[in-house]
Write an enzyme that holds these catalytic residues in place. Structure first.
Site, short mmCIF file in Angstrom:
data_model
loop_
_atom_site.label_atom_id
_atom_site.label_comp_id
_atom_site.label_asym_id
_atom_site.label_seq_id
_atom_site.Cartn_x
_atom_site.Cartn_y
_atom_site.Cartn_z
N ARG A 139 0.81 -1.24 0.00
CA ARG A 139 0.00 0.00 0.00
C ARG A 139 0.83 1.28 0.00
O ARG A 139 0.35 2.34 0.38
CB ARG A 139 -0.97 0.04 1.18
CG ARG A 139 -1.96 -1.11 1.15
CD ARG A 139 -3.16 -0.81 2.00
NE ARG A 139 -4.03 -1.97 2.00
CZ ARG A 139 -3.90 -3.01 2.80
NH1 ARG A 139 -2.92 -3.02 3.70
NH2 ARG A 139 -4.73 -4.03 2.72
N LYS A 176 3.10 11.64 -10.72
CA LYS A 176 2.28 10.74 -11.53
C LYS A 176 3.09 9.48 -11.82
O LYS A 176 4.24 9.56 -12.27
CB LYS A 176 1.93 11.40 -12.87
CG LYS A 176 0.78 12.37 -12.81
CD LYS A 176 0.25 12.52 -14.23
CE LYS A 176 -0.38 13.84 -14.49
NZ LYS A 176 -0.74 14.00 -15.91
N GLU A 194 10.44 19.59 -24.17
CA GLU A 194 9.75 19.88 -22.90
C GLU A 194 10.38 21.08 -22.18
O GLU A 194 9.68 21.89 -21.57
CB GLU A 194 9.76 18.66 -21.98
CG GLU A 194 9.21 17.37 -22.60
CD GLU A 194 7.68 17.32 -22.79
OE1 GLU A 194 6.98 18.28 -22.41
OE2 GLU A 194 7.20 16.30 -23.34
N GLU A 220 -4.12 17.77 -10.91
CA GLU A 220 -4.53 18.11 -12.28
C GLU A 220 -6.02 18.40 -12.40
O GLU A 220 -6.71 17.86 -13.25
CB GLU A 220 -4.12 17.00 -13.27
CG GLU A 220 -4.04 17.49 -14.70
CD GLU A 220 -3.41 16.49 -15.68
OE1 GLU A 220 -2.86 15.48 -15.24
OE2 GLU A 220 -3.48 16.78 -16.88
N ARG A 270 -2.76 22.64 -13.77
CA ARG A 270 -1.77 21.68 -14.26
C ARG A 270 -1.97 21.36 -15.75
O ARG A 270 -1.07 20.88 -16.42
CB ARG A 270 -1.81 20.40 -13.40
CG ARG A 270 -0.60 19.50 -13.60
CD ARG A 270 -0.41 18.52 -12.45
NE ARG A 270 0.57 17.50 -12.79
CZ ARG A 270 1.05 16.62 -11.94
NH1 ARG A 270 0.65 16.62 -10.68
NH2 ARG A 270 1.93 15.73 -12.32
N ASN A 321 -0.03 20.65 -20.70
CA ASN A 321 -0.45 19.98 -21.94
C ASN A 321 -0.27 20.87 -23.16
O ASN A 321 -0.71 20.48 -24.26
CB ASN A 321 -1.91 19.54 -21.84
CG ASN A 321 -2.06 18.33 -20.95
OD1 ASN A 321 -1.14 17.53 -20.85
ND2 ASN A 321 -3.20 18.20 -20.29
N HIS A 362 0.41 19.37 -26.51
CA HIS A 362 0.23 17.93 -26.35
C HIS A 362 -1.05 17.38 -26.96
O HIS A 362 -1.15 16.18 -27.16
CB HIS A 362 0.33 17.55 -24.87
CG HIS A 362 1.76 17.41 -24.39
ND1 HIS A 362 2.64 18.46 -24.44
CD2 HIS A 362 2.45 16.36 -23.88
CE1 HIS A 362 3.82 18.06 -23.97
NE2 HIS A 362 3.73 16.78 -23.62
N HIS A 385 8.04 11.17 -28.86
CA HIS A 385 7.20 12.10 -28.11
C HIS A 385 7.67 13.54 -28.25
O HIS A 385 6.88 14.44 -28.55
CB HIS A 385 7.15 11.68 -26.64
CG HIS A 385 6.30 12.59 -25.80
ND1 HIS A 385 4.94 12.65 -25.94
CD2 HIS A 385 6.63 13.50 -24.86
CE1 HIS A 385 4.45 13.54 -25.09
NE2 HIS A 385 5.46 14.08 -24.42
N1 NAD Z 1 4.89 10.70 -14.85
C1 NAD Z 1 4.89 11.78 -15.60
O1 NAD Z 1 4.48 12.86 -15.19
C2 NAD Z 1 5.43 11.68 -16.99
C3 NAD Z 1 5.62 12.85 -17.74
C4 NAD Z 1 6.16 12.74 -19.01
C5 NAD Z 1 6.48 11.48 -19.52
N2 NAD Z 1 6.25 10.36 -18.77
C6 NAD Z 1 6.59 9.02 -19.29
O2 NAD Z 1 7.99 8.99 -19.52
C7 NAD Z 1 8.27 8.01 -20.53
C8 NAD Z 1 9.28 8.59 -21.49
O3 NAD Z 1 10.45 8.88 -20.78
P1 NAD Z 1 11.87 8.98 -21.49
O4 NAD Z 1 11.77 9.84 -22.67
O5 NAD Z 1 12.85 9.33 -20.43
O6 NAD Z 1 12.08 7.50 -22.08
P2 NAD Z 1 12.88 6.22 -21.57
O7 NAD Z 1 12.78 6.02 -20.13
O8 NAD Z 1 12.43 5.11 -22.45
O9 NAD Z 1 14.39 6.58 -21.94
C9 NAD Z 1 14.75 6.78 -23.27
C10 NAD Z 1 15.90 5.85 -23.69
O10 NAD Z 1 17.13 6.33 -23.17
C11 NAD Z 1 17.79 5.32 -22.43
N3 NAD Z 1 18.53 6.02 -21.39
C12 NAD Z 1 18.01 6.62 -20.30
N4 NAD Z 1 18.95 7.32 -19.65
C13 NAD Z 1 20.10 7.15 -20.33
C14 NAD Z 1 21.42 7.63 -20.16
N5 NAD Z 1 21.74 8.50 -19.20
N6 NAD Z 1 22.35 7.23 -21.05
C15 NAD Z 1 22.03 6.41 -22.09
N7 NAD Z 1 20.79 5.93 -22.30
C16 NAD Z 1 19.84 6.31 -21.43
C17 NAD Z 1 16.70 4.41 -21.99
O11 NAD Z 1 17.17 3.11 -21.72
C18 NAD Z 1 15.77 4.43 -23.19
O12 NAD Z 1 16.23 3.56 -24.18
C19 NAD Z 1 6.93 7.65 -21.16
O13 NAD Z 1 6.56 6.38 -20.70
C20 NAD Z 1 5.98 8.70 -20.62
O14 NAD Z 1 4.67 8.21 -20.48
C21 NAD Z 1 5.75 10.46 -17.53
ZN ZN Z 2 5.33 15.58 -22.92
#
Ligand code: NAD
Ligand code: ZN
Length: 393
Positions: free
Chosen positions: A123, A145, A187, A246, A250, A254, A257, A273
């Site tokens: 939990r 999130k 971003e 949100e 918040r 977007n 987006h 993205h």
């Molecule tokens: N929770 C939230 O508020 C929120 C907001 C925006 C996005 N997200 C989520 O985030 C995800 C996208 O995140 P992302 O773009 O970081 O993608 P990701 O976590 O897939 O990382 C991108 C790639 O880079 C690699 N990588 C990461 N750090 C590295 C480093 N320092 N050196 C070499 N390789 C590295 C990873 O293995 C992966 O292949 C999506 O699932 C999205 O839904 C969440």
């Molecule tokens: Zn985004």
């Protein structure tokens, strides 16, 4: 660097620290911000060989608890309930109790997955986010999130679970692939565009300088870089602080987006993205200008900065505008013949307010026209080029 030298942003229940070399201080940070008898580090197969060892060493030396590690396959397609259940089953088998802190070492995928694991395990136990992508540093790791994807869509099962701490160490960006870095800048520029024109200009200059030449790992620890990232993270933190769940404000996050999600969907996720966000920021602002909500010239200013960062600003030709429109129809922001957007008033300021809402409805035909006008111009086909030449002769 000592912990006290790190830049610090506070959110209720979360301390966000930014500093070069912070990864080596993770043990001390954990011991003070989320002390535990067991630390469960979750990371992926790309990040593990690069950055797991220094983090584990620091936790073992200074964390004051046992350290377990779990490496999951990299990639969005592993952000699932299956991966979540494998991790939680393993933690149960390892006897991890309520005095466990989960440490998410990776990009947004690992942050969401490990965050959701922490949100649900017994939990809820503490999580520390150690973001390793630019996107995760300024966006995904901040705001609480968490979640996983399902066959019906992305992020559909999840929870709000603010991290006890976020440790941002820009040195890890030295190994990030360029496409991921560019995506993060979409971003960063968005954060400037929605609330801070000076931050926008600063990020635009930095992103353009990055394109000019590769930065060495050591240069990522430059104080100016740390400040740039911390400033962007602080913008997200400010928005989250005002509206943690949100309900209203918040939604400004977007910006860009509504179109971005539709472009991602219509391209079957071949558009990354950040690339989709870049296209979305420009086209939504163009639509806002047409509707008289956004100041003239805003879309052009955004496009110049995003293109300077190496991001696309037009809709790829192979993408059908009809499909993008349809994809927007399935977007949850859609209402009867209109589409809702979080629009800029100008660079640095949003249209909308708490009383009337932070999104604006635009008529579908206007949106369709703007998107059609934003399709990338064709390179002249070889025979056309010839006939053009023939005509000139
Ligand atoms: N929770 C939230 O508020 C929120 C907001 C925006 C996005 N997200 C989520 O985030 C995800 C996208 O995140 P992302 O773009 O970081 O993608 P990701 O976590 O897939 O990382 C991108 C790639 O880079 C690699 N990588 C990461 N750090 C590295 C480093 N320092 N050196 C070499 N390789 C590295 C990873 O293995 C992966 O292949 C999506 O699932 C999205 O839904 C969440
Ligand atoms: Zn985004």
């Amino acid at each position: 660097m000592t912990l006290s030298a790190a830049q610090r942003i506070e959110l209720p229940g979360s301390s966000i620290l930014a500093g070069a070399g912070l990864l080596q201080q993770a043990g001390a940070a954990a011991a003070s911000l989320a002390p535990a008898h067991a630390y469960v580090v979750v990371t992926d197969t790309n990040v593990a060989p690069l950055w797991l060892e220094p983090l584990v060493q620091s936790l073992e030396r200074h964390g004051g608890g046992r350290v377990l590690t779990r490496v999951v396959p990299a990639g969005e397609r592993h952000k699932t309930r299956e991966t979540w259940s494998a991790i939680t089953d393993w933690m149960l088998a390892e006897g991890c109790g309520r005095d466990t802190t989960v440490v998410a070492l990776g990009g947004g995928v690992i942050g969401d997955l490990a965050g959701f694991t922490a949100a649900t395990y017994l939990r809820g136990v503490n999580v520390i986010q150690v973001p390793t992508t630019l996107l995760a540093m300024v966006d995904a790791a901040i705001g609480g999130k968490t979640g996983v994807d399902t066959p019906a869509g992305k992020n559909l099962v999840g929870a709000f679970h603010p991290p006890a701490a976020v440790l941002i160490d820009p040195e890890v960006l030295g190994t990030l692939p360029p496409r991921e870095l560019r995506g993060g800048f979409a971003e960063v520029l968005k954060h400037g565009a929605i609330s801070d024109a000076a931050a926008f200009d600063e990020a635009a200059r930095f992103a353009a300088s990055l394109r000019a030449r590769e930065r060495t790992a050591a240069e990522w620890s430059d104080g100016a870089v740390v400040s740039l990232i911390a400033r962007s993270a602080a913008i997200k933190a400010d928005v989250v602080r005002a509206d943690p769940l949100e309900r209203s404000r918040r939604q400004i996050l977007n910006a860009g987006h509504t179109v971005a999600h539709a472009v991602e969907l219509a391209s079957e996720y071949t558009a990354a993205h950040g690339e989709a966000v870049s296209i979305g920021l420009v086209t939504e602002s163009a639509a806002g200008e047409r509707a008289g909500v956004t100041a003239p010239g805003t879309a052009a200013r955004l496009a110049a900065a995003l293109a300077g960062a190496g991001l696309p600003t037009t809709i790829p030709r192979e993408l059908d505008v009809d499909r993008v429109m349809t994809a927007m129809g399935t977007d949850k922001k859609n209402r009867r013949g209109q589409v809702r957007f979080a629009l800029l008033a100008e660079v640095g300021r949003m249209a909308g307010n708490d009383a009337e809402g932070w999104t604006t409805a635009l008529e579908e035909p206007l949106v369709r026209e703007v998107l059609s006008a934003a399709v990338a111009p064709a390179d002249p086909a070889p025979n056309e080029r010839e006939s053009g030449a023939a005509a000139r002769r």
